[in-house]
Design a protein around this motif. Structure first.
Motif, PDB file in Angstrom:
ATOM      1  N   SER A  61       0.875  -1.184   0.000  1.00  0.00           N
ATOM      2  CA  SER A  61       0.000   0.000   0.000  1.00  0.00           C
ATOM      3  C   SER A  61       0.904   1.222   0.000  1.00  0.00           C
ATOM      4  O   SER A  61       2.088   1.127   0.357  1.00  0.00           O
ATOM      5  CB  SER A  61      -0.888   0.015   1.252  1.00  0.00           C
ATOM      6  OG  SER A  61      -0.063   0.015   2.414  1.00  0.00           O
ATOM      7  N   HIS A  74       0.241  -2.379  -5.584  1.00  0.00           N
ATOM      8  CA  HIS A  74      -1.146  -2.115  -5.187  1.00  0.00           C
ATOM      9  C   HIS A  74      -1.932  -1.358  -6.253  1.00  0.00           C
ATOM     10  O   HIS A  74      -3.138  -1.186  -6.117  1.00  0.00           O
ATOM     11  CB  HIS A  74      -1.193  -1.360  -3.843  1.00  0.00           C
ATOM     12  CG  HIS A  74      -0.317  -0.137  -3.805  1.00  0.00           C
ATOM     13  ND1 HIS A  74      -0.756   1.092  -4.196  1.00  0.00           N
ATOM     14  CD2 HIS A  74       0.982   0.012  -3.448  1.00  0.00           C
ATOM     15  CE1 HIS A  74       0.232   1.969  -4.062  1.00  0.00           C
ATOM     16  NE2 HIS A  74       1.295   1.343  -3.622  1.00  0.00           N
ATOM     17  N   ALA A 149      -7.205  -4.023  10.365  1.00  0.00           N
ATOM     18  CA  ALA A 149      -7.891  -4.994   9.489  1.00  0.00           C
ATOM     19  C   ALA A 149      -7.699  -4.602   8.020  1.00  0.00           C
ATOM     20  O   ALA A 149      -7.450  -5.456   7.166  1.00  0.00           O
ATOM     21  CB  ALA A 149      -9.373  -5.061   9.848  1.00  0.00           C
ATOM     22  N   GLU A 150      -7.767  -3.286   7.723  1.00  0.00           N
ATOM     23  CA  GLU A 150      -7.558  -2.824   6.330  1.00  0.00           C
ATOM     24  C   GLU A 150      -6.138  -3.144   5.870  1.00  0.00           C
ATOM     25  O   GLU A 150      -5.912  -3.518   4.717  1.00  0.00           O
ATOM     26  CB  GLU A 150      -7.748  -1.306   6.236  1.00  0.00           C
ATOM     27  CG  GLU A 150      -9.179  -0.860   6.124  1.00  0.00           C
ATOM     28  CD  GLU A 150      -9.308   0.658   6.322  1.00  0.00           C
ATOM     29  OE1 GLU A 150      -8.384   1.407   5.964  1.00  0.00           O
ATOM     30  OE2 GLU A 150     -10.346   1.072   6.881  1.00  0.00           O
ATOM     31  N   THR A 151      -5.173  -2.994   6.780  1.00  0.00           N
ATOM     32  CA  THR A 151      -3.770  -3.257   6.431  1.00  0.00           C
ATOM     33  C   THR A 151      -3.580  -4.738   6.100  1.00  0.00           C
ATOM     34  O   THR A 151      -2.876  -5.090   5.151  1.00  0.00           O
ATOM     35  CB  THR A 151      -2.843  -2.832   7.596  1.00  0.00           C
ATOM     36  OG1 THR A 151      -3.149  -1.474   7.929  1.00  0.00           O
ATOM     37  CG2 THR A 151      -1.376  -2.958   7.227  1.00  0.00           C
ATOM     38  N   ILE A 152      -4.251  -5.587   6.866  1.00  0.00           N
ATOM     39  CA  ILE A 152      -4.183  -7.033   6.595  1.00  0.00           C
ATOM     40  C   ILE A 152      -4.794  -7.319   5.224  1.00  0.00           C
ATOM     41  O   ILE A 152      -4.231  -8.076   4.421  1.00  0.00           O
ATOM     42  CB  ILE A 152      -4.893  -7.821   7.719  1.00  0.00           C
ATOM     43  CG1 ILE A 152      -4.110  -7.666   9.035  1.00  0.00           C
ATOM     44  CG2 ILE A 152      -5.059  -9.298   7.345  1.00  0.00           C
ATOM     45  CD1 ILE A 152      -4.853  -8.148  10.271  1.00  0.00           C
ATOM     46  N   THR A 153      -5.918  -6.673   4.939  1.00  0.00           N
ATOM     47  CA  THR A 153      -6.557  -6.854   3.625  1.00  0.00           C
ATOM     48  C   THR A 153      -5.635  -6.359   2.510  1.00  0.00           C
ATOM     49  O   THR A 153      -5.532  -6.988   1.455  1.00  0.00           O
ATOM     50  CB  THR A 153      -7.916  -6.113   3.585  1.00  0.00           C
ATOM     51  OG1 THR A 153      -8.716  -6.631   4.642  1.00  0.00           O
ATOM     52  CG2 THR A 153      -8.626  -6.285   2.261  1.00  0.00           C
ATOM     53  N   ASP A 154      -4.952  -5.234   2.748  1.00  0.00           N
ATOM     54  CA  ASP A 154      -3.999  -4.721   1.733  1.00  0.00           C
ATOM     55  C   ASP A 154      -2.957  -5.791   1.406  1.00  0.00           C
ATOM     56  O   ASP A 154      -2.579  -5.978   0.253  1.00  0.00           O
ATOM     57  CB  ASP A 154      -3.269  -3.469   2.240  1.00  0.00           C
ATOM     58  CG  ASP A 154      -4.162  -2.239   2.293  1.00  0.00           C
ATOM     59  OD1 ASP A 154      -5.212  -2.234   1.641  1.00  0.00           O
ATOM     60  OD2 ASP A 154      -3.778  -1.277   3.002  1.00  0.00           O
ATOM     61  N   TYR A 155      -2.473  -6.467   2.445  1.00  0.00           N
ATOM     62  CA  TYR A 155      -1.478  -7.531   2.231  1.00  0.00           C
ATOM     63  C   TYR A 155      -2.063  -8.659   1.387  1.00  0.00           C
ATOM     64  O   TYR A 155      -1.416  -9.169   0.464  1.00  0.00           O
ATOM     65  CB  TYR A 155      -1.016  -8.111   3.572  1.00  0.00           C
ATOM     66  CG  TYR A 155       0.356  -7.622   4.002  1.00  0.00           C
ATOM     67  CD1 TYR A 155       1.511  -8.261   3.537  1.00  0.00           C
ATOM     68  CD2 TYR A 155       0.496  -6.553   4.862  1.00  0.00           C
ATOM     69  CE1 TYR A 155       2.766  -7.825   3.916  1.00  0.00           C
ATOM     70  CE2 TYR A 155       1.742  -6.099   5.253  1.00  0.00           C
ATOM     71  CZ  TYR A 155       2.877  -6.739   4.782  1.00  0.00           C
ATOM     72  OH  TYR A 155       4.113  -6.299   5.156  1.00  0.00           O
ATOM     73  N   ALA A 156      -3.282  -9.055   1.727  1.00  0.00           N
ATOM     74  CA  ALA A 156      -3.907 -10.175   0.997  1.00  0.00           C
ATOM     75  C   ALA A 156      -4.104  -9.803  -0.471  1.00  0.00           C
ATOM     76  O   ALA A 156      -3.811 -10.603  -1.372  1.00  0.00           O
ATOM     77  CB  ALA A 156      -5.234 -10.539   1.655  1.00  0.00           C
ATOM     78  N   ILE A 157      -4.550  -8.574  -0.719  1.00  0.00           N
ATOM     79  CA  ILE A 157      -4.763  -8.132  -2.110  1.00  0.00           C
ATOM     80  C   ILE A 157      -3.421  -8.067  -2.840  1.00  0.00           C
ATOM     81  O   ILE A 157      -3.286  -8.519  -3.983  1.00  0.00           O
ATOM     82  CB  ILE A 157      -5.495  -6.770  -2.152  1.00  0.00           C
ATOM     83  CG1 ILE A 157      -6.919  -6.936  -1.611  1.00  0.00           C
ATOM     84  CG2 ILE A 157      -5.499  -6.184  -3.563  1.00  0.00           C
ATOM     85  CD1 ILE A 157      -7.669  -5.626  -1.392  1.00  0.00           C
ATOM     86  N   THR A 171     -10.846 -17.946  -5.702  1.00  0.00           N
ATOM     87  CA  THR A 171     -11.492 -17.699  -4.418  1.00  0.00           C
ATOM     88  C   THR A 171     -12.979 -17.989  -4.589  1.00  0.00           C
ATOM     89  O   THR A 171     -13.468 -18.178  -5.705  1.00  0.00           O
ATOM     90  CB  THR A 171     -11.345 -16.228  -3.987  1.00  0.00           C
ATOM     91  OG1 THR A 171     -12.023 -15.423  -4.963  1.00  0.00           O
ATOM     92  CG2 THR A 171      -9.887 -15.813  -3.890  1.00  0.00           C
TER      93      THR A 171
END
Ligand SMILES: Cc1cc2nc3c(=O)[nH]c(=O)nc-3n(C[C@H](O)[C@H](O)[C@H](O)COP(=O)(O)O)c2cc1C
Length: 176
Positions: A61, A74, A149-157, A171
């Protein structure tokens, strides 16, 4: 034959041998989009003989950037630009994985136009290298639980962005 030169099955990815290139930041994603450059494609292509290349730390990100000119994964532009790099490595039979690196409070507004983030508003001791030379670390913004939680989602994306579309695991959303 020495075991170092024997092939290895890395969870289904065959490595020709076990010598791995460590992730090394090169700060060569010149330009406002912080996208992989031709120079990076040449550099990684030249190293395709490694059993596995791990890329330089790549921010998942914008706020995850901690050094000048490090690439991201990203934006659409960044995803496309990385294909030049992976293409250069795959053409020569190499294997390349991406290191995702969010530098947290070790960043600087002059790098990314954003206040770095961390678990608490506690400034790191020391300096960060910027285009203007070394500058003191700043006090980071303390992430809220929702922002964590958004940061974790950024990693997953970002992890998904790093995999070529034809190789991405499906998925539930893809299956409809
Ligand atoms: C120029 C340079 C850039 C590096 N950039 C990264 C990086 O982006 N991510 C990372 O995890 N480690 C980075 N490292 C650390 C290396 O991956 C490696 O862990 C370190 O050189 C120690 O290797 P060794 O334990 O084999 O001696 C960097 C090292 C160097 C010399």
């Amino acid at each position: 034959m020495s075991k170092a030169f024997a092939p290895y099955d890395l969870a289904g990815t065959r490595l020709a041998h076990r010598i791995v290139m460590a992730p090394m930041t090169r700060s060569r994603a010149y330009g406002p989009g912080l996208s992989a450059t031709e120079l990076m494609a040449t550099y990684y292509g030249q190293r395709a003989g490694a059993g596995l290349i791990v890329t330089e730390g790549t921010q998942p990100s914008a706020v995850g950037q901690g050094y000048p000119d490090t690439p991201g994964i990203h934006s659409e532009e960044q995803i496309e630009a990385w294909k030049k790099v992976t293409g250069a490595v795959h053409e020569r039979g190499g294997v390349i994985f991406m290191q995702l690196m969010h530098t947290g409070r070790v960043g600087h507004p002059s790098l990314m136009g954003l206040t770095p983030v961390g678990p608490s508003a506690v400034r790191a001791v020391g300096q960060v290298y910027t285009h203007q030379g070394p500058q003191d670390f700043v006090t980071p913004h303390a992430l809220t639980e929702a922002q964590i939680a958004e940061t974790i989602t950024d990693y997953a994306i970002a992890a998904r962005n790093a995999v070529l579309p034809e190789r991405r695991p499906q998925t539930q959303a893809d299956r409809g």
